[in-house]
Design a protein around this motif. Structure first.
Motif, mmCIF file in Angstrom:
data_model
loop_
_atom_site.group_PDB
_atom_site.id
_atom_site.type_symbol
_atom_site.label_atom_id
_atom_site.label_comp_id
_atom_site.label_asym_id
_atom_site.label_seq_id
_atom_site.Cartn_x
_atom_site.Cartn_y
_atom_site.Cartn_z
ATOM 1 N N LEU A 36 46.897 36.997 45.296
ATOM 2 C CA LEU A 36 45.645 36.578 44.656
ATOM 3 C C LEU A 36 45.919 36.075 43.240
ATOM 4 O O LEU A 36 45.412 35.022 42.844
ATOM 5 C CB LEU A 36 44.635 37.728 44.634
ATOM 6 C CG LEU A 36 43.951 38.006 45.976
ATOM 7 C CD1 LEU A 36 43.320 39.390 45.988
ATOM 8 C CD2 LEU A 36 42.926 36.921 46.288
ATOM 9 N N GLU A 37 46.733 36.810 42.501
ATOM 10 C CA GLU A 37 47.068 36.405 41.129
ATOM 11 C C GLU A 37 47.765 35.036 41.129
ATOM 12 O O GLU A 37 47.471 34.174 40.301
ATOM 13 C CB GLU A 37 47.956 37.466 40.483
ATOM 14 C CG GLU A 37 48.099 37.327 38.997
ATOM 15 C CD GLU A 37 46.808 37.590 38.234
ATOM 16 O OE1 GLU A 37 46.701 37.088 37.104
ATOM 17 O OE2 GLU A 37 45.909 38.272 38.752
ATOM 18 N N TYR A 40 45.117 32.325 41.957
ATOM 19 C CA TYR A 40 44.249 32.036 40.812
ATOM 20 C C TYR A 40 44.992 31.236 39.748
ATOM 21 O O TYR A 40 44.437 30.344 39.126
ATOM 22 C CB TYR A 40 43.703 33.327 40.195
ATOM 23 C CG TYR A 40 42.708 34.069 41.061
ATOM 24 C CD1 TYR A 40 41.663 33.407 41.699
ATOM 25 C CD2 TYR A 40 42.808 35.443 41.246
ATOM 26 C CE1 TYR A 40 40.740 34.090 42.488
ATOM 27 C CE2 TYR A 40 41.897 36.139 42.036
ATOM 28 C CZ TYR A 40 40.863 35.453 42.644
ATOM 29 O OH TYR A 40 39.965 36.133 43.423
ATOM 30 N N PRO A 43 45.712 26.505 40.195
ATOM 31 C CA PRO A 43 44.729 27.336 40.876
ATOM 32 C C PRO A 43 44.455 26.812 42.288
ATOM 33 O O PRO A 43 44.551 25.625 42.546
ATOM 34 C CB PRO A 43 43.489 27.184 40.008
ATOM 35 C CG PRO A 43 43.577 25.775 39.495
ATOM 36 C CD PRO A 43 45.060 25.484 39.366
ATOM 37 N N ILE A 45 42.243 28.040 46.325
ATOM 38 C CA ILE A 45 41.202 28.864 46.946
ATOM 39 C C ILE A 45 41.732 29.647 48.142
ATOM 40 O O ILE A 45 41.013 30.450 48.720
ATOM 41 C CB ILE A 45 39.963 28.031 47.357
ATOM 42 C CG1 ILE A 45 40.320 26.978 48.411
ATOM 43 C CG2 ILE A 45 39.298 27.413 46.133
ATOM 44 C CD1 ILE A 45 39.112 26.292 49.038
ATOM 45 N N ASP A 62 39.600 32.980 48.114
ATOM 46 C CA ASP A 62 38.458 33.165 47.217
ATOM 47 C C ASP A 62 37.840 31.791 47.002
ATOM 48 O O ASP A 62 38.407 30.949 46.307
ATOM 49 C CB ASP A 62 38.885 33.783 45.889
ATOM 50 C CG ASP A 62 37.689 34.154 45.019
ATOM 51 O OD1 ASP A 62 36.572 33.641 45.277
ATOM 52 O OD2 ASP A 62 37.867 34.958 44.082
ATOM 53 N N ALA A 64 34.870 31.261 45.608
ATOM 54 C CA ALA A 64 33.880 31.263 44.527
ATOM 55 C C ALA A 64 34.120 30.035 43.644
ATOM 56 O O ALA A 64 35.261 29.682 43.346
ATOM 57 C CB ALA A 64 33.986 32.542 43.713
ATOM 58 N N GLU A 66 33.873 27.687 40.174
ATOM 59 C CA GLU A 66 34.125 27.954 38.763
ATOM 60 C C GLU A 66 32.828 28.423 38.116
ATOM 61 O O GLU A 66 31.758 27.869 38.353
ATOM 62 C CB GLU A 66 34.624 26.671 38.080
ATOM 63 C CG GLU A 66 35.313 26.943 36.765
ATOM 64 C CD GLU A 66 35.996 25.715 36.210
ATOM 65 O OE1 GLU A 66 35.928 25.542 34.984
ATOM 66 O OE2 GLU A 66 36.571 24.953 36.993
ATOM 67 N N GLU A 69 31.368 34.701 39.836
ATOM 68 C CA GLU A 69 32.233 35.880 39.862
ATOM 69 C C GLU A 69 33.246 35.739 41.001
ATOM 70 O O GLU A 69 32.904 35.248 42.081
ATOM 71 C CB GLU A 69 31.379 37.128 40.086
ATOM 72 C CG GLU A 69 32.134 38.404 39.868
ATOM 73 C CD GLU A 69 31.233 39.631 39.916
ATOM 74 O OE1 GLU A 69 31.717 40.679 40.369
ATOM 75 O OE2 GLU A 69 30.066 39.515 39.498
ATOM 76 N N ARG A 70 34.474 36.140 40.754
ATOM 77 C CA ARG A 70 35.510 36.077 41.787
ATOM 78 C C ARG A 70 35.097 36.903 43.003
ATOM 79 O O ARG A 70 34.482 37.956 42.856
ATOM 80 C CB ARG A 70 36.843 36.583 41.247
ATOM 81 C CG ARG A 70 37.515 35.602 40.320
ATOM 82 C CD ARG A 70 38.855 36.125 39.856
ATOM 83 N NE ARG A 70 39.565 35.098 39.105
ATOM 84 C CZ ARG A 70 40.706 35.300 38.475
ATOM 85 N NH1 ARG A 70 41.292 36.491 38.512
ATOM 86 N NH2 ARG A 70 41.281 34.326 37.820
ATOM 87 N N PRO A 72 37.449 37.804 45.931
ATOM 88 C CA PRO A 72 38.701 37.774 46.706
ATOM 89 C C PRO A 72 38.550 38.445 48.069
ATOM 90 O O PRO A 72 37.876 39.468 48.206
ATOM 91 C CB PRO A 72 39.676 38.541 45.822
ATOM 92 C CG PRO A 72 38.823 39.441 44.984
ATOM 93 C CD PRO A 72 37.530 38.691 44.775
#
Length: 176
Positions: A36-37, A40, A43, A45, A62, A64, A66, A69-70, A72
Motif C-alpha cells: 500500500l505504501e 501510494y 502513485p 490505485i 485504493d 479513493a 484525491e 479519505e484513503r 485501502p
C-alpha cells in the motif's frame, strides 16, 4: 512501512503466475502494508505482489479520489467468480509500464471471492473503476499485463520501447 522497488517491463517476473497463499499471518499483513505504501508513493490505485517481486496471490487497491479519505483494500487469493456480459472501456495504465496508457475493454462488472487481511473469506461485486482495477490486478497474478488486451502492433511497440529503456539503464562495461 517500506516502499519497495517496482518491477518494470520487460522483467520476466511480470509473466510469472503467482502462488496461492496458505495462510494469512503477520508477515503477510506487513507485506500488504508495504505494498500500500509503495502504491501510494508511485502513485497508483492498485498493485499486485508480483509487481514488488513477490510471486504471491495478493493485491491491494485504493480507488479513493484525491482529497478523499484513503480506503485501502487487501485481496488475498482473489478469484473472479462471475463476469458480466456487458463490457466497458477504460484508459488503463500500470506502475510496471510507466507513462504508457491505452484503452482496454473488459467486463463492466465482476464478482470476486477473496480472503481479507484477517484471513476471512469475502465476496465483492464491483463495477466501474473498481471492476477494472480488480481485473487488471488479478491479471498480474496470472502473468497477464494490460497491454495483452490491446492490438499486437501496439503491444509489440511498447515491449520494444521498454526493452530499449532497460538496455539503456544497464551500466556500460569499460575495458581498461
Amino acid at each position: 512501512m517500506t516502499i519497495k522497488p517496482l518491477i518494470i517491463l520487460p522483467d520476466p517476473l511480470l509473466r510469472q503466475v503467482s502462488k496461492p497463499l496458505e495462510r494469512v499471518d503477520e508477515p503477510l499483513r506487513k507485506l500488504a502494508d508495504d505494498m500500500l505504501e509503495t502504491m501510494y508513493d508511485a502513485p497508483g490505485i492498485g498493485l499486485a505482489a508480483i509487481q514488488v517481486g513477490e510471486p504471491l496471490r495478493m493485491l491491494v487497491i485504493d480507488i479513493a479520489k484525491e482529497g478523499e479519505e484513503r480506503a485501502p483494500q487487501v485481496f488475498i487469493n482473489p478469484e473472479i467468480v462471475h463476469s458480466s456480459d456487458e463490457r466497458s472501456v477504460y484508459e488503463e495504465g500500470c506502475l510496471s509500464i510507466p507513462d504508457y496508457y491505452a484503452e482496454v475493454e473488459r467486463p463492466a462488472s465482476v464478482r470476486v471471492r477473496f480472503l481479507d487481511r484477517e484471513g476471512k473469506e469475502q465476496e465483492i461485486t464491483a463495477d466501474g473503476v473498481m471492476a477494472t482495477c480488480l481485473q487488471h490486478e488479478i491479471d498480474h497474478l496470472n502473468g497477464v499485463l494490460f497491454i495483452d488486451h490491446i492490438s499486437r502492433l501496439k503491444r509489440d511497440m511498447v515491449v520494444k520501447k521498454f526493452k530499449k529503456l532497460a538496455r539503456d539503464r544497464q551500466p556500460s562495461r569499460l575495458v581498461g
